[in-house]
Motif scaffolding. Sequence first.
Motif, PDB file in Angstrom:
ATOM      1  N   GLY A 381       0.701  -1.310  -0.187  1.00  0.00           N
ATOM      2  CA  GLY A 381      -0.172  -0.581   0.195  1.00  0.00           C
ATOM      3  C   GLY A 381       0.765   1.153   0.002  1.00  0.00           C
ATOM      4  O   GLY A 381       1.753   1.494  -0.407  1.00  0.00           O
ATOM      5  N   ALA A 382       0.334   2.358  -0.032  1.00  0.00           N
ATOM      6  CA  ALA A 382       0.966   3.668   0.264  1.00  0.00           C
ATOM      7  C   ALA A 382       1.489   4.263   1.169  1.00  0.00           C
ATOM      8  O   ALA A 382       3.064   4.564   1.165  1.00  0.00           O
ATOM      9  CB  ALA A 382      -0.397   4.899  -0.165  1.00  0.00           C
ATOM     10  N   ALA A 383       1.500   3.309   2.450  1.00  0.00           N
ATOM     11  CA  ALA A 383       2.177   3.598   3.780  1.00  0.00           C
ATOM     12  C   ALA A 383       3.884   2.856   3.191  1.00  0.00           C
ATOM     13  O   ALA A 383       4.744   3.128   3.466  1.00  0.00           O
ATOM     14  CB  ALA A 383       1.734   3.240   4.630  1.00  0.00           C
ATOM     15  N   ASP A 384       4.041   1.128   2.132  1.00  0.00           N
ATOM     16  CA  ASP A 384       4.564   0.679   2.567  1.00  0.00           C
ATOM     17  C   ASP A 384       5.492   1.240   1.381  1.00  0.00           C
ATOM     18  O   ASP A 384       6.677   0.711   1.778  1.00  0.00           O
ATOM     19  CB  ASP A 384       3.865  -0.795   1.882  1.00  0.00           C
ATOM     20  N   ALA A 447       5.407   6.843  12.818  1.00  0.00           N
ATOM     21  CA  ALA A 447       4.544   5.837  11.776  1.00  0.00           C
ATOM     22  C   ALA A 447       4.818   6.571  10.977  1.00  0.00           C
ATOM     23  O   ALA A 447       5.138   8.296  10.755  1.00  0.00           O
ATOM     24  CB  ALA A 447       3.739   5.401  12.233  1.00  0.00           C
ATOM     25  N   VAL A 448       5.100   5.971   9.800  1.00  0.00           N
ATOM     26  CA  VAL A 448       4.851   6.930   8.106  1.00  0.00           C
ATOM     27  C   VAL A 448       4.077   7.867   8.407  1.00  0.00           C
ATOM     28  O   VAL A 448       4.165   9.455   7.720  1.00  0.00           O
ATOM     29  CB  VAL A 448       4.179   6.157   7.423  1.00  0.00           C
ATOM     30  N   GLY A 449       2.813   7.709   8.848  1.00  0.00           N
ATOM     31  CA  GLY A 449       1.499   8.579   8.996  1.00  0.00           C
ATOM     32  C   GLY A 449       1.889   9.746   9.743  1.00  0.00           C
ATOM     33  O   GLY A 449       1.649  11.617   9.237  1.00  0.00           O
ATOM     34  N   ALA A 450       3.173   9.956  10.070  1.00  0.00           N
ATOM     35  CA  ALA A 450       3.868  11.166  11.195  1.00  0.00           C
ATOM     36  C   ALA A 450       4.208  12.144  10.314  1.00  0.00           C
ATOM     37  O   ALA A 450       3.988  13.206  10.432  1.00  0.00           O
ATOM     38  CB  ALA A 450       4.936  11.111  12.430  1.00  0.00           C
ATOM     39  N   LEU A 451       4.738  11.470   9.256  1.00  0.00           N
ATOM     40  CA  LEU A 451       5.563  12.485   7.647  1.00  0.00           C
ATOM     41  C   LEU A 451       5.030  13.019   6.538  1.00  0.00           C
ATOM     42  O   LEU A 451       4.798  14.287   6.237  1.00  0.00           O
ATOM     43  CB  LEU A 451       6.677  11.736   7.255  1.00  0.00           C
ATOM     44  N   VAL A 452       3.222  11.972   6.573  1.00  0.00           N
ATOM     45  CA  VAL A 452       2.616  12.594   5.346  1.00  0.00           C
ATOM     46  C   VAL A 452       0.945  11.979   5.736  1.00  0.00           C
ATOM     47  O   VAL A 452       1.124  10.764   6.649  1.00  0.00           O
ATOM     48  CB  VAL A 452       3.013  11.432   4.097  1.00  0.00           C
ATOM     49  N   LEU A 454      -1.969  10.264   4.862  1.00  0.00           N
ATOM     50  CA  LEU A 454      -2.086   8.956   4.127  1.00  0.00           C
ATOM     51  C   LEU A 454      -3.404   8.007   4.840  1.00  0.00           C
ATOM     52  O   LEU A 454      -4.235   8.549   6.077  1.00  0.00           O
ATOM     53  CB  LEU A 454      -0.982   8.033   4.364  1.00  0.00           C
ATOM     54  N   PRO A 455      -4.306   7.961   3.713  1.00  0.00           N
ATOM     55  CA  PRO A 455      -5.340   6.670   4.346  1.00  0.00           C
ATOM     56  C   PRO A 455      -5.072   5.639   5.046  1.00  0.00           C
ATOM     57  O   PRO A 455      -3.841   5.028   5.416  1.00  0.00           O
ATOM     58  CB  PRO A 455      -6.034   6.060   3.108  1.00  0.00           C
ATOM     59  N   ARG A 459      -2.521  -1.860  10.094  1.00  0.00           N
ATOM     60  CA  ARG A 459      -1.752  -1.866  11.251  1.00  0.00           C
ATOM     61  C   ARG A 459      -0.494   0.024  10.956  1.00  0.00           C
ATOM     62  O   ARG A 459      -0.117  -0.123   9.252  1.00  0.00           O
ATOM     63  CB  ARG A 459      -0.205  -2.591  11.437  1.00  0.00           C
ATOM     64  N   PRO A 460      -0.081   0.027  12.013  1.00  0.00           N
ATOM     65  CA  PRO A 460       0.589   1.735  11.314  1.00  0.00           C
ATOM     66  C   PRO A 460       2.032   1.130  10.368  1.00  0.00           C
ATOM     67  O   PRO A 460       2.668   0.218  11.034  1.00  0.00           O
ATOM     68  CB  PRO A 460       0.744   2.412  12.588  1.00  0.00           C
ATOM     69  N   VAL A 461       3.074   1.632   9.746  1.00  0.00           N
ATOM     70  CA  VAL A 461       4.558   1.178   8.855  1.00  0.00           C
ATOM     71  C   VAL A 461       5.149   1.671   9.984  1.00  0.00           C
ATOM     72  O   VAL A 461       5.090   3.506   9.489  1.00  0.00           O
ATOM     73  CB  VAL A 461       3.800   1.661   8.253  1.00  0.00           C
ATOM     74  N   ARG A 462       5.694   1.681  10.292  1.00  0.00           N
ATOM     75  CA  ARG A 462       7.099   2.651  10.685  1.00  0.00           C
ATOM     76  C   ARG A 462       8.264   2.471  11.063  1.00  0.00           C
ATOM     77  O   ARG A 462       9.224   1.635   9.665  1.00  0.00           O
ATOM     78  CB  ARG A 462       7.402   1.612  12.515  1.00  0.00           C
TER      79      ARG A 462
END
Length: 574
Positions: A381-384, A447-452, A454-455, A459-462
């Motif tokens: 996915g996008a976070a990956d 998590a990646v979501g802390a930078l961008v 994302l939907p 599980r959060p991708v760290r």
Amino acid sequence: MIEQSPPPAPQAGSGGAAARVAVGIFLSRLVGFLRERGLAYFFGVGPHADVFRAALRAPNALQNLLGEGTLSAAFIPIYSRFLATGEREDARRFAGAILSLLVALAGGAALLGVLLARPLVALLAAGFLADAPRVAAGELAVDRYELTVRAVRILFPMTALLVLSAWALGILNSHRRFFLSYVAPVVWNTAILAALLAAGAALSPGGLRAAGAGLPAPLLDRVLIAACWGALLGGLLQFLVQLPLVLRLLGGLRLALSTRAPGVREALATFAPVVGSRGVVQLAGYLDVFLASFLAAGATGALGYAQMPYLLPVSLFGLSVAAAELPELARLRDPESAQTLLARVRRSLRRMAFLNAPTTVGYLAFGLLIVAALYRTGTFGAADTWLVYLVLAGYTLGLLATTSSRLLQNTFYAVGDARTPARTAILRVAMAAALAVPLMLWLDRYAVGALVDLPAEGRPVRLGAVGLSLGSAAGAWLELWRLRAALRRRLAAEVVPWGAMGKMLGLAAGAALPAGALAWLLPDALHPALRALPVLGVYGGGYLLLARLAGVGELDALRRRLGGRLGRGGGAAG
């Protein structure tokens, strides 16, 4: 013994030889990317991707300690010297004795690996040991430790076969037959991909298309084990496709488990420090897997996905030149040839930089597009995509240093000094670990979501894996600096063409501006590959145009090797 008269080795220049190596590597890597896309389709950045990376890494030490890197240093210079002096019978006896020793060593090591798989995996990926209680508590769906043990028991015999394939590569390279040895891994990658797709299609009730939505963990276990069996078959095929030409070039082969054959004791004297040097490099790779096993699930997989595009230029623009130069440099080891050797090394470093400088800038500027085009499929996915891009960016900061160091290592091997690269490799690992550990622990909190934005994708991708790649880049620059200083003392002259490297990086940065503008204008709804191709086309074309306007001589050399397809080039590089 098969008696045949080997054909004379063609007198190819190192530029043409490097081109043949690069073409072979490119084809192999192309199929390798298809294999990685298959892994991404089924596993994404998840626990099964972790298992596959760790399982490959565990027996990979056998291949790297006894395989191409070691044989390049200990085998090729001696075998090439026999060929240069016309001592073909000695060359044949030397090759047979080395193969016999490799069969004994690699076979014994593979057997030990199968028997000791459990403690080896516990040592390599200690973080996986915590999976069993988490699976029992329902927090994890996969016990990565148990699954990795099963995979390692299949993959250890594979690496023994790949060691024999590296012996064949040494023979072929010494005879300047570069293409086959570097295209042979195509069959290895193809076997893995075929096994992966066949198992996925057979196990998914809805076929391959439905499998992209995610299979249950028990079925993914079976897909992964099938891929491992495919890797074992591929290792056998990779050796067998090279064997007929090797036997013809040797003019026969006499196996003898003995150190009395000409050159064997000299090779063994070189072998120990080279194994030490390669062992330190392997330690760095193992250290990455070991540390990543303690991070959030997916970290080990993210490192593997990022290493595929990172290792492409390392192989194409670093290994290809270094491999083609080693037999030639080995013929210049006497003190009277020092200036000729220096000129060859500097010329080769400029050729590497001409191609690696735009790759460095391109990965940093457009790596997100590239990762999405390669892997955005199925469960990836996008976070990956963002995580793998950031890991790739970390590795890329050390790209120029890594490729240049490979040539300088081979230069030391060619002149009979294997100890300097070994000592330098130790410093590289120490530097990489010292920076990586605090960085990864700090970044894994986020998590990646802390930078961008994302939907939500489960599980959060760290971000912990990014710290490991940044540490690797720092270690690569330390290694280059130390090797450069040691070679400068030996040759009494500067070896690394810093001015040319800086010039090429500046040209690449200039070419990135219009390509970046195009990337901004293209709609996000386009398929990642349809966005990446025009952007990279504009970037590559812009770099070649700026290089021509700036009079970079390496462009003219590339044009000549490609038969004039790039047009006229300019003058000498700075």
